[in-house]
Write a protein that holds these residues in place. Structure first.
Motif, PDB file in Angstrom:
ATOM      1  N   GLU A  72       0.848  -1.206   0.000  1.00 23.15           N
ATOM      2  CA  GLU A  72       0.000   0.000   0.000  1.00 23.15           C
ATOM      3  C   GLU A  72       0.881   1.254   0.000  1.00 23.15           C
ATOM      4  OE1 GLU A  72      -3.219  -0.194  -0.315  1.00 23.15           O
ATOM      5  OE2 GLU A  72      -3.781  -2.157   0.427  1.00 23.15           O
ATOM      6  N   GLU A 103      -5.984   3.939  -1.813  1.00 22.19           N
ATOM      7  CA  GLU A 103      -4.921   3.030  -1.361  1.00 22.19           C
ATOM      8  C   GLU A 103      -4.138   3.659  -0.206  1.00 22.19           C
ATOM      9  OE1 GLU A 103      -5.158   0.151  -2.325  1.00 22.19           O
ATOM     10  OE2 GLU A 103      -5.614  -0.012  -4.446  1.00 22.19           O
ATOM     11  N   HIS A 106      -5.673   2.970   2.988  1.00 22.36           N
ATOM     12  CA  HIS A 106      -5.374   1.618   3.486  1.00 22.36           C
ATOM     13  C   HIS A 106      -4.070   1.619   4.277  1.00 22.36           C
ATOM     14  CE1 HIS A 106      -7.825   0.035  -0.182  1.00 22.36           C
ATOM     15  NE2 HIS A 106      -8.562   0.681   0.693  1.00 22.36           N
ATOM     16  N   HIS A 162      -5.756  -9.584   1.957  1.00 24.24           N
ATOM     17  CA  HIS A 162      -6.161  -8.775   3.119  1.00 24.24           C
ATOM     18  C   HIS A 162      -7.220  -9.514   3.941  1.00 24.24           C
ATOM     19  CE1 HIS A 162      -3.936  -5.199   2.248  1.00 24.24           C
ATOM     20  NE2 HIS A 162      -4.635  -4.817   1.201  1.00 24.24           N
ATOM     21  N   VAL A 181     -10.728  -2.807   4.315  1.00 21.83           N
ATOM     22  CA  VAL A 181      -9.764  -2.565   3.242  1.00 21.83           C
ATOM     23  C   VAL A 181     -10.054  -3.513   2.065  1.00 21.83           C
ATOM     24  CG1 VAL A 181      -7.309  -2.727   2.633  1.00 21.83           C
ATOM     25  CG2 VAL A 181      -7.991  -1.639   4.792  1.00 21.83           C
ATOM     26  N   GLU A 185     -10.710  -2.990  -2.032  1.00 21.94           N
ATOM     27  CA  GLU A 185      -9.959  -3.672  -3.103  1.00 21.94           C
ATOM     28  C   GLU A 185     -10.938  -4.340  -4.070  1.00 21.94           C
ATOM     29  OE1 GLU A 185      -7.267  -2.529  -2.858  1.00 21.94           O
ATOM     30  OE2 GLU A 185      -6.178  -2.944  -1.000  1.00 21.94           O
TER      31      GLU A 185
HETATM   32 FE   LIG Z   1      -5.163  -1.153  -0.986  1.00 27.31          FE
END
Ligand SMILES: [Fe+2]
Ligand SMILES: [Fe+2]
Length: 306
Positions: A72, A103, A106, A162, A181, A185
């Motif tokens: 990330e 991102e 994240h 994740h 998160v 995605e």
């Molecule tokens: Fe991400």
């Protein structure tokens, strides 16, 4: 030979506009500071040594948190790659920026969580971030459609990683953060996946050739991170991201079932050959994955199944 990038991009723009609107409509605003368990933290004294026993967890889960966060962090270089390919004066620019900002969120939530809970050594993590970002290693696909295929597969792989990491955390808060998160995605994956679907209609031969290259060369993001191959091996062994997942969810789930590689029409002879090689390759990965899964079952390794 596929279409030139500029011609393909021009035809993709209406699709990207529709998918960008869909993304903005589906994405939910959320705040890292509301998810991080600040009350579990305390000050770090200067020079204090990190004690892994403060937050015991399997080494493989630490590996996954470390690789996922550093990936990330590396987003400025992914931005650079896609921004160079997608041009500077269309909806793609708005998308590139939005994607990068998401991102970055994240990285914020994961780093805050890991620092407060002391799950990772903050000194090692910061040094690894500096090393990673100073090297700026990211995949750099050669064409627009290669880039779209790569990021589609990569976003789904990241979602899975994740999510499975969160399932192996013995902590509801950490689980929720990783699930949040992963939900982002998934939206990134859907944007890119459906652009590839559009590319398969606009220029099937070019898209199939790109699918072959990207399937053959696929690597999880994180190449270039200090210790990446050992961490990747640990992540695979724990079932967070491994051959069976890659085969079933990425190669079969996306390439064969969603993009319907086997029935794409209008291919030139070179693309026909690329399709055949890719289908053969996927079958071969499937056999390796089946052996891998069987060996793991014999060893009795518990997997992050919901
Ligand atoms: Fe991400
Ligand atoms: Fe993403």
């Amino acid at each position: 030979m596929g279409m030139h990038d500029a011609a393909l991009l021009a035809e993709l723009i209406p699709h990207a506009e529709r998918l960008f609107d869909r993304h903005v409509g589906a994405a939910r605003e959320w705040f890292p500071h509301e998810m991080v368990p600040w009350g579990r933290g305390r000050d770090f004294v200067a020079g204090e040594a990190w004690d892994p026993d403060e937050y015991p967890m399997a080494d493989a889960v630490r590996s996954a948190l470390y690789v996922n966060l550093l990936t990330e962090d590396n987003l400025p270089y992914y931005f650079h790659t896609i921004d160079n390919h997608f041009g500077k004066d269309s909806v793609f620019r708005a998308w590139d920026r939005r994607w990068t900002a998401e991102e970055n969120r994240h990285a914020i939530v994961m780093r805050d969580y890991l620092t407060v809970t002391r799950a990772l050594d903050p000194v090692a993590l910061e040094r690894a971030r500096m090393a990673q970002m100073c090297q700026a290693v990211v995949p750099e696909p050669d064409t627009v459609v290669d880039t779209l295929v790569y990021v589609a597969l990569q976003e789904l792989a990241t979602r899975i990683s994740h999510r499975n990491t969160g399932k192996l955390l013995d902590d509801r808060v950490g689980f929720d953060i990783m699930a949040r998160v992963a939900a982002d995605e998934n939206l990134h994956y859907l944007f890119y996946r459906d652009l590839v679907t559009a590319a398969l209609e606009i220029d099937p031969s070019g898209a199939v050739a790109a699918i072959e290259r990207q399937v053959r060369d696929f690597e999880m993001p994180g190449v270039g991170i200090i210790g990446f191959s050992q961490h990747a091996a640990a992540i695979a062994k724990a079932g967070i991201y491994d051959f069976p997942i890659h085969h079933e969810q990425i190669l079969v789930g996306v390439v064969l079932r969603h993009w319907k590689l086997e029935t794409v029409e209008g291919l030139d002879p070179a693309a026909e050959a690329a399709r055949e090689r890719t289908v053969t390759h996927i079958a071969r990965v499937g056999r390796v994955a089946a052996r891998y899964a069987a060996r793991r079952q014999e060893a009795g390794v518990p997997l992050p199944v919901a």
